[in-house]
Design a protein around this motif. Sequence first.
Motif, PDB file in Angstrom:
ATOM      1  N   GLY A  33      35.381  40.174  31.495  1.00 53.18           N
ATOM      2  CA  GLY A  33      35.541  38.799  31.953  1.00 53.18           C
ATOM      3  C   GLY A  33      36.942  38.240  31.807  1.00 53.18           C
ATOM      4  O   GLY A  33      37.167  37.042  31.986  1.00 53.18           O
ATOM      5  N   GLN A  34      37.901  39.122  31.485  1.00 53.76           N
ATOM      6  CA  GLN A  34      39.290  38.647  31.367  1.00 53.76           C
ATOM      7  C   GLN A  34      39.818  38.318  32.771  1.00 53.76           C
ATOM      8  O   GLN A  34      39.280  38.785  33.775  1.00 53.76           O
ATOM      9  CB  GLN A  34      40.143  39.705  30.666  1.00 53.76           C
ATOM     10  CG  GLN A  34      41.591  39.322  30.420  1.00 53.76           C
ATOM     11  CD  GLN A  34      41.730  38.000  29.662  1.00 53.76           C
ATOM     12  OE1 GLN A  34      41.732  36.916  30.271  1.00 53.76           O
ATOM     13  NE2 GLN A  34      41.828  38.066  28.325  1.00 53.76           N
ATOM     14  N   ALA A  80      31.806  38.220  30.333  1.00 55.67           N
ATOM     15  CA  ALA A  80      32.594  37.974  29.112  1.00 55.67           C
ATOM     16  C   ALA A  80      31.633  37.949  27.930  1.00 55.67           C
ATOM     17  O   ALA A  80      30.520  37.445  28.046  1.00 55.67           O
ATOM     18  CB  ALA A  80      33.297  36.623  29.221  1.00 55.67           C
TER      19      ALA A  80
ATOM     20  N   ALA B  80      32.836  33.445  24.234  1.00 52.15           N
ATOM     21  CA  ALA B  80      33.506  34.198  25.311  1.00 52.15           C
ATOM     22  C   ALA B  80      32.952  33.695  26.640  1.00 52.15           C
ATOM     23  O   ALA B  80      31.764  33.403  26.753  1.00 52.15           O
ATOM     24  CB  ALA B  80      33.195  35.684  25.161  1.00 52.15           C
ATOM     25  N   GLY B  81      33.806  33.542  27.631  1.00 50.77           N
ATOM     26  CA  GLY B  81      33.324  33.084  28.924  1.00 50.77           C
ATOM     27  C   GLY B  81      33.215  31.578  29.013  1.00 50.77           C
ATOM     28  O   GLY B  81      32.898  31.027  30.064  1.00 50.77           O
TER      29      GLY B  81
END
Lengths: 82, 82
Positions: A33-34, A80, B80-81
């Motif tokens: 998810g970067q 992510a 994250a995300g």
Amino acid sequence: ADIAAGKAKAAVCAACHGGNGISIIPDYPNLAGQKVKYLESSIKAYRDGERKNPIMSPMAAGLSDADVANIAAYFASLPAGG
Amino acid sequence: ADIAAGKAKAAVCAACHGGNGISIIPDYPNLAGQKVKYLESSIKAYRDGERKNPIMSPMAAGLSDADVANIAAYFASLPAGG
């Protein structure tokens, strides 16, 4: 970019960055998810010597721009957080 | 590490990396949920000149090791995300 081709090319990356893009080793970044543009610039920085790392430099050496785009698109497409 | 202190110190980072650690600008990495040790080594690389970037180098300059640990712990603690 071709995510399937990226996934195939990225098989070797899983050893450190995890099969789902969440790294197994705390010193190595999660890639899932970067941002795709950041992933591309990072891989190219290792390939072109702007960034130096005993593991990443040889990993990135020899990758074509298309390889880089595909690998980056693949990791960016992973959820992510795994 | 002191996540609250890290959050306070990281206020300036939000401009590029997002208030929730998901960057607004595609060229800049998401930091939310990243590995804390990787975040620390990255900030130190900019602070100590191992990595050079016209924006990040001055941002990291002058940070103490405690600042770095707190900032890294803060971003690593974000989902994250986003």
